[in-house]
Design a protein around this motif. Structure first.
Motif, mmCIF file in Angstrom:
data_model
loop_
_atom_site.group_PDB
_atom_site.id
_atom_site.type_symbol
_atom_site.label_atom_id
_atom_site.label_comp_id
_atom_site.label_asym_id
_atom_site.label_seq_id
_atom_site.Cartn_x
_atom_site.Cartn_y
_atom_site.Cartn_z
ATOM 1 N N LEU A 28 0.635 -1.158 0.105
ATOM 2 C CA LEU A 28 0.138 0.029 -0.018
ATOM 3 C C LEU A 28 0.804 1.193 0.193
ATOM 4 N N ALA A 29 0.606 2.163 -0.908
ATOM 5 C CA ALA A 29 1.556 3.146 -1.272
ATOM 6 C C ALA A 29 2.984 2.722 -1.121
ATOM 7 N N THR A 30 4.018 3.574 -0.968
ATOM 8 C CA THR A 30 5.246 2.927 -1.041
ATOM 9 C C THR A 30 5.744 2.755 0.104
ATOM 10 N N MET A 31 6.491 1.615 0.478
ATOM 11 C CA MET A 31 7.190 1.307 1.730
ATOM 12 C C MET A 31 8.787 1.424 1.545
ATOM 13 N N LEU A 32 9.500 2.156 2.194
ATOM 14 C CA LEU A 32 10.708 2.432 2.177
ATOM 15 C C LEU A 32 11.315 2.075 3.467
ATOM 16 N N VAL A 33 12.260 1.235 3.520
ATOM 17 C CA VAL A 33 12.858 1.121 4.761
ATOM 18 C C VAL A 33 14.539 0.885 4.499
ATOM 19 N N VAL A 34 15.102 1.676 5.610
ATOM 20 C CA VAL A 34 16.563 1.656 5.541
ATOM 21 C C VAL A 34 17.149 1.003 7.078
ATOM 22 N N LEU A 35 17.839 -0.196 6.963
ATOM 23 C CA LEU A 35 18.112 -0.672 8.132
ATOM 24 C C LEU A 35 19.634 -0.625 8.195
ATOM 25 N N THR A 36 20.240 -0.398 9.405
ATOM 26 C CA THR A 36 21.664 -0.346 9.648
ATOM 27 C C THR A 36 22.084 -1.308 10.991
ATOM 28 N N THR A 37 23.518 -1.669 10.397
ATOM 29 C CA THR A 37 23.806 -2.562 11.559
ATOM 30 C C THR A 37 25.432 -2.195 11.674
ATOM 31 N N ASP A 38 26.059 -2.325 12.841
ATOM 32 C CA ASP A 38 27.407 -2.198 13.071
ATOM 33 C C ASP A 38 28.142 -3.310 13.205
ATOM 34 N N ALA A 39 27.302 -4.489 13.037
ATOM 35 C CA ALA A 39 27.840 -6.107 13.041
ATOM 36 C C ALA A 39 28.991 -6.084 11.712
ATOM 37 N N ASP A 40 29.813 -6.957 12.154
ATOM 38 C CA ASP A 40 30.880 -6.933 10.956
ATOM 39 C C ASP A 40 30.583 -8.160 10.040
ATOM 40 N N LEU A 41 29.977 -7.830 8.844
ATOM 41 C CA LEU A 41 29.329 -9.156 8.122
ATOM 42 C C LEU A 41 29.561 -8.794 6.788
ATOM 43 N N ASP A 42 29.591 -9.574 5.705
ATOM 44 C CA ASP A 42 29.815 -9.281 4.335
ATOM 45 C C ASP A 42 28.467 -9.143 3.818
ATOM 46 N N SER A 43 28.426 -8.900 2.564
ATOM 47 C CA SER A 43 26.943 -8.614 1.842
ATOM 48 C C SER A 43 26.134 -9.695 1.622
ATOM 49 N N GLY A 44 26.967 -10.935 1.309
ATOM 50 C CA GLY A 44 26.491 -12.303 1.255
ATOM 51 C C GLY A 44 25.498 -12.605 2.649
ATOM 52 N N SER A 45 25.975 -12.414 3.804
ATOM 53 C CA SER A 45 25.303 -12.774 4.998
ATOM 54 C C SER A 45 24.264 -11.562 5.125
ATOM 55 N N LEU A 46 24.408 -10.468 5.104
ATOM 56 C CA LEU A 46 23.409 -9.365 5.073
ATOM 57 C C LEU A 46 22.159 -9.906 3.999
ATOM 58 N N ASP A 47 22.607 -10.271 2.769
ATOM 59 C CA ASP A 47 21.534 -10.620 1.715
ATOM 60 C C ASP A 47 20.441 -11.802 2.278
ATOM 61 N N ARG A 48 21.238 -12.895 2.905
ATOM 62 C CA ARG A 48 20.606 -14.192 3.498
ATOM 63 C C ARG A 48 19.678 -13.600 4.692
ATOM 64 N N ALA A 49 20.149 -12.883 5.589
ATOM 65 C CA ALA A 49 19.303 -12.245 6.727
ATOM 66 C C ALA A 49 18.179 -11.483 6.289
ATOM 67 N N LEU A 50 18.429 -10.541 5.297
ATOM 68 C CA LEU A 50 17.615 -9.571 4.976
ATOM 69 C C LEU A 50 16.179 -10.395 4.149
ATOM 70 N N ARG A 51 16.639 -11.253 3.413
ATOM 71 C CA ARG A 51 15.668 -12.119 2.530
ATOM 72 C C ARG A 51 14.677 -12.932 3.579
ATOM 73 N N ALA A 52 15.341 -13.558 4.256
ATOM 74 C CA ALA A 52 14.631 -14.414 5.370
ATOM 75 C C ALA A 52 13.769 -13.612 6.261
ATOM 76 N N ALA A 53 14.143 -12.421 6.557
ATOM 77 C CA ALA A 53 13.183 -11.668 7.263
ATOM 78 C C ALA A 53 12.357 -11.000 6.673
ATOM 79 N N THR A 54 12.409 -10.498 5.544
ATOM 80 C CA THR A 54 11.219 -9.679 4.667
ATOM 81 C C THR A 54 10.168 -10.637 4.311
ATOM 82 N N ARG A 55 10.740 -12.089 4.131
ATOM 83 C CA ARG A 55 9.915 -13.032 3.421
ATOM 84 C C ARG A 55 8.695 -13.190 4.819
#
Lengths: 383, 383
Positions: free
Chosen positions: A177-204
């Motif tokens: 509904l309407a546009t959803m924009l979300v920006v998440l930040t973390t200071d954890a030390d992780l690579d983009s692959g780890s971020l991608d897996r966690a983000l996709r699992a969460a948004t699903r």
């Protein structure tokens, strides 16, 4: 604390003059490192706004230094000029931050089919950059509001590291509904692959199951940036759980602020043969306008639930279906169950349980009621 | 003249006391022959009301002597007792008409999940049978109304034969708003196979493309009965065209009387690669709540049209899409087209053309705007 709760991030939110009413309309979020890993999830609408096309492209490197977000215009269906405008926005941010344009994501929200006032937006990027602060997360969250009545932020802190974020809109990735924009930040030390897996699992299981009005936006974007500034690398499961918790919290805030809504409806499908079945049935119930009107009228009209289930391909037998509304099993075995007069619907949250009696899988979809206020707000939006 | 325009039919409509307000609520349509051929099309909802299950069964013989229709209760989700009630209704009609129960179709409309007051319905069948008349078509059409503000009838007369009918509701077979019940009669001399072919061809491009609110009923039924009383057997094409004309007219009447609507919206999809693509895109546009609200506000918000197209699997390129609203091409090549200020939306009918620029197939879906009155009517319906 929003996007600046995690170490390594600064942000700003200003009024650049994109919105005619002078409200804040431009946000900047900067990752100061040492890492600049990032991941993103975007609308599955095939008509994608220029900033979505741009950000999908730059995210391929798995690196982001900053995100520029504007409200007051979606920059969708704006042709080659719209894409040039997004590109120019990224170039401007790159210039003032001393990085490459390919490290800048852009998000826009507002009316479709209108070009952005670049004479206001580009100077705004400079102004925002000058105001970047470790305490700027709140202002950034405010600057991305459109019809939102409140700004939405969430923070989870674990052992030495943090995930925080901001959101606007009331909707989801597919649909929204309407546009959803979300920006998440973390200071954890992780690579983009780890971020991608966690983000996709969460948004699903969070934003993707928030279905306020069944309409999918051209601009929906969820970004996750990691600075590594905590010097800590959490276990994947622990990190994924934290991202999911923040997404879940922000998703709930979106539902509670949905346009014109008077009820938040939790549609829980149980006894499904597969999770896909549960999601399909949940969406079908959540999108049924007749049911959404009935809930608005505090009417436990379970017949409309069964009618919605009947339009799906899920495995079930009509005479084995059970439906509870606010704890009362008003439908048993496809027919009349407990007395509907027992259902108390005075409160904002309404809980519908649909039992397909066909297995043990479950899914929960959140939606809202359909109200005259929703009609009013969306019939007067652009004119 | 409704269902009694064609020779060989009698009908009646009475107040049996099923509706608490005393309005007419029971209709009887009788085919006096010499032929008693029949065909039917039913809701594709998997949760089917008892009368749908019954009528689907009896239609297998291709023969019907009469149809009993009641408003004031859908007899859906009523379990084995609900089915027994439908059976008893057919038995009662068979008894008073001196035919077999297997020649009686039953249709019900009203609230789901409530048993019918059989102590009123069964005597009502006797009363209706006593009032059967060659002029009873109008009264029958009135007796099947629920939230309809007017009754709907249509008649087409060709060379020596006639097709007539009545309808209630505002919706379609798949999906439908509230229940749609339609009974068509003809004095053409045709067998049930011919009726079935003509009826399926007609409903596919008429009732099936009327999508007022995207909700599919448990009770939708369209029946076509032939008496053969004209002694004329028309060519199949000529007959099919007449059936389609009556269905089209009744479909238009349904849209114009849709609950709470202030606009009738004709969504015409052109330039599609396949007819299925055109229908999928048309339905997606017709069901977009945000667009329906915008149309209510007389706002030619073409961005919401593109956004709806983007959710489909149809063949198209986003930057080749064109959209006209009331004759003004407000979107060209996926971006801003002619000045939206030129669009005149003061009148009840709104015409949206979506050009996919991907082929030469077309389809037209009719829908309504989304209004506060719709919300009000459907939030107060059962309580």
């Amino acid at each position: 604390m929003s996007v600046t709760a995690a170490k390594g991030f600064t942000a700003a939110g200003i009024a650049a003059g994109i919105k005619e009413n002078g409200n804040p309309d431009l946000a900047l979020v900067v990752n100061n490192g040492p890492r600049r890993a990032a991941a993103g999830v975007f609308t599955s609408n095939r008509v994608k706004a220029a900033p979505v096309l741009w950000s999908e492209q730059v995210l391929k490197s798995g690196q982001l230094s900053a995100v520029v977000l504007n409200s007051g215009g979606a920059n969708a269906c704006t042709g080659p000029k719209g894409f040039q405008d997004t590109h120019a926005t990224a170039e401007k941010a790159a210039e003032v931050l001393g990085v490459g344009a390919g490290e800048i994501a852009v998000c826009s929200t507002g009316l479709i089919g209108v070009l952005l006032p670049m004479d206001k937006l580009l100077p705004g990027v400079e102004t925002a950059a000058a105001q970047l602060s470790e305490h700027g997360g709140e202002k950034a969250a405010i600057a991305i509001k459109t019809t939102d009545t409140v700004h939405k932020t969430s923070v989870v802190t674990r052992d030495g590291w943090t995930v925080g974020g901001m959101a606007k809109g009331a909707g989801m990735l597919a649909p929204g509904l309407a546009t959803m924009l979300v920006v998440l930040t973390t200071d954890a030390d992780l690579d983009s692959g780890s971020l991608d897996r966690a983000l996709r699992a969460a948004t699903r299981v969070t934003f993707d199951r928030v279905d306020s009005d069944g309409c999918m936006s051209t601009n929906d974007t969820v970004l996750l940036l990691a600075s590594g500034a905590s010097g800590t690398t959490p276990e994947h499961e622990e990190f994924a759980e934290a991202v999911r918790a923040v997404c879940d919290d922000l998703g709930q805030q979106l539902i509670r602020d949905a346009e014109g809504a008077s009820k938040d409806i939790k549609v829980e499908v149980v006894g499904a043969a597969t999770e896909d079945d549960a999601v399909e049935v949940g969406r079908s119930i959540a999108r049924n306008n007749l049911l959404k009107c009935a809930i608005h009228g505090e009417d436990p009209n379970w017949g409309r639930v069964l009618s919605a289930i009947g339009t799906t391909r899920a495995a079930f037998e009509p005479d084995r279906l059970n439906v509870a509304i606010n704890g009362v099993w008003v439908c048993k075995n496809g027919g009349v169950g407990e007395d509907r007069e027992k259902v108390d619907m005075r409160y904002r949250e309404v809980h519908i349980v649909a039992d397909l009696a066909a297995g043990s899988e479950t899914a929960t979809i959140w939606t809202n009621d359909l109200t005259a206020d929703y009609v009013h707000e969306n019939s007067a939006y652009s004119s």
